[in-house]
Design a protein around this motif. Structure first.
Motif, PDB file in Angstrom:
ATOM      1  N   GLU A  86       0.833  -1.209   0.000  1.00 28.68           N
ATOM      2  CA  GLU A  86       0.000   0.000   0.000  1.00 28.68           C
ATOM      3  C   GLU A  86       0.866   1.258   0.000  1.00 28.68           C
ATOM      4  N   SER A  87       1.986   1.206   0.734  1.00 23.94           N
ATOM      5  CA  SER A  87       2.908   2.348   0.748  1.00 23.94           C
ATOM      6  C   SER A  87       3.510   2.576  -0.635  1.00 23.94           C
ATOM      7  N   ASP A  88       3.925   1.480  -1.296  1.00 27.03           N
ATOM      8  CA  ASP A  88       4.478   1.589  -2.652  1.00 27.03           C
ATOM      9  C   ASP A  88       3.423   2.119  -3.617  1.00 27.03           C
ATOM     10  N   LEU A  89       2.182   1.662  -3.461  1.00 29.84           N
ATOM     11  CA  LEU A  89       1.102   2.121  -4.330  1.00 29.84           C
ATOM     12  C   LEU A  89       0.849   3.613  -4.151  1.00 29.84           C
ATOM     13  N   ALA A  90       0.863   4.077  -2.891  1.00 32.79           N
ATOM     14  CA  ALA A  90       0.660   5.502  -2.636  1.00 32.79           C
ATOM     15  C   ALA A  90       1.779   6.330  -3.251  1.00 32.79           C
ATOM     16  N   ALA A  91       3.031   5.825  -3.169  1.00 32.88           N
ATOM     17  CA  ALA A  91       4.165   6.544  -3.760  1.00 32.88           C
ATOM     18  C   ALA A  91       4.025   6.613  -5.278  1.00 32.88           C
ATOM     19  N   VAL A  92       3.614   5.497  -5.890  1.00 28.57           N
ATOM     20  CA  VAL A  92       3.434   5.477  -7.346  1.00 28.57           C
ATOM     21  C   VAL A  92       2.313   6.424  -7.755  1.00 28.57           C
ATOM     22  N   LYS A  93       1.218   6.450  -6.988  1.00 27.14           N
ATOM     23  CA  LYS A  93       0.113   7.361  -7.294  1.00 27.14           C
ATOM     24  C   LYS A  93       0.575   8.813  -7.214  1.00 27.14           C
ATOM     25  N   ALA A  94       1.393   9.114  -6.191  1.00 25.95           N
ATOM     26  CA  ALA A  94       1.924  10.475  -6.061  1.00 25.95           C
ATOM     27  C   ALA A  94       2.802  10.832  -7.250  1.00 25.95           C
ATOM     28  N   GLN A  95       3.620   9.866  -7.714  1.00 23.49           N
ATOM     29  CA  GLN A  95       4.465  10.101  -8.885  1.00 23.49           C
ATOM     30  C   GLN A  95       3.627  10.319 -10.130  1.00 23.49           C
ATOM     31  N   VAL A  96       2.534   9.573 -10.240  1.00 20.90           N
ATOM     32  CA  VAL A  96       1.638   9.731 -11.402  1.00 20.90           C
ATOM     33  C   VAL A  96       1.001  11.122 -11.386  1.00 20.90           C
TER      34      VAL A  96
END
Length: 225
Positions: free
Chosen positions: A37-47
């Motif tokens: 979930e942490s990795d997903l949140a980071a990827v969403k922020a990058q997107v």
């Protein structure tokens, strides 16, 4: 007896499977899932950041185009140090003096100070000349002189200025006289040096420049250092 042992074995096996399954679920739920979930949140922020930057591409391209035009316009206001440039500069100041009806009492060349830390150096081939003037006249005449300096078709920047009243001059003339002390900078580009003759190259192979080109590289005074 065999059936009883088989049932016990199956119960033990089922218990082991349940324990292992529970441990696996615990590991996935409380160890792997939070990290994912942490990795997903980071990827969403990058997107989101990438989408924001993408939306600014056209704005930045337009800004870059305007800056390029401004640079070219400013380069056109920086003359080459050639063709009696010092005389032309003096004539420009004198023309502004006559136009604004002021008097230049004193004019000094000042070596430009060293660039402060964090300030970008001047581009290669561009040199800065700084001058200090003492100018007298009426208040609005001096203000007009300042405006003409900064709007002249040559890149000149007023660094410092101060105005004071001249009581003695006012008594003589009967009109309010002010003195303007001003420091301003102008910029020039150095004339590129003549390329050196290649080894073994004969004089007849080097074309002499036309007369008008010779005149362009003659200066009245050396450039200020």
């Amino acid at each position: 007896m065999i059936d009883r042992r088989f049932n016990i074995f199956m119960l033990v096996l089922m218990g082991i499977v349940i324990l292992l399954g529970g441990a696996g679920i615990y590991y996935l739920r409380f160890m792997v899932l939070p990290e994912a979930e942490s990795d997903l949140a980071a990827v969403k922020a990058q997107v989101v950041e990438a989408t924001k930057k993408k939306s600014q591409i056209r704005v930045l391209e337009e800004k870059n185009r305007k800056l390029a035009m401004e640079i070219e316009e400013n380069r056109g206001k920086i003359p080459q140090f050639a063709d009696k440039e010092n005389d032309l500069f003096a004539n420009t100041i004198d023309r502004l003096r006559q136009k604004t009806r002021v008097f230049i009492e004193k004019a000094d060349y000042k070596p430009p100070p060293r660039a402060a830390k964090g300030v970008a150096p001047l581009p290669a081939g561009i040199m800065k000349a700084q001058y200090a003037f003492e100018v007298t006249g009426g208040f609005f005449q001096l203000l007009n002189f300042l405006n003409h300096l900064e709007t002249e078709n040559r890149f000149m920047v007023v660094e410092t200025f101060g105005v004071k009243a001249l009581a003695a001059a006012e008594k003589k003339t009967g009109f309010p006289v002010r003195e303007l002390k001003i420091t301003f900078s102008t910029y020039m580009s150095r004339v590129p040096p003549t390329p050196a003759k290649k080894p073994g190259e004969k004089d007849r192979d080097v074309k002499p420049p036309p007369e008008e080109e010779k005149a362009k590289v003659q200066t009245t005074t050396p450039p200020p250092e």
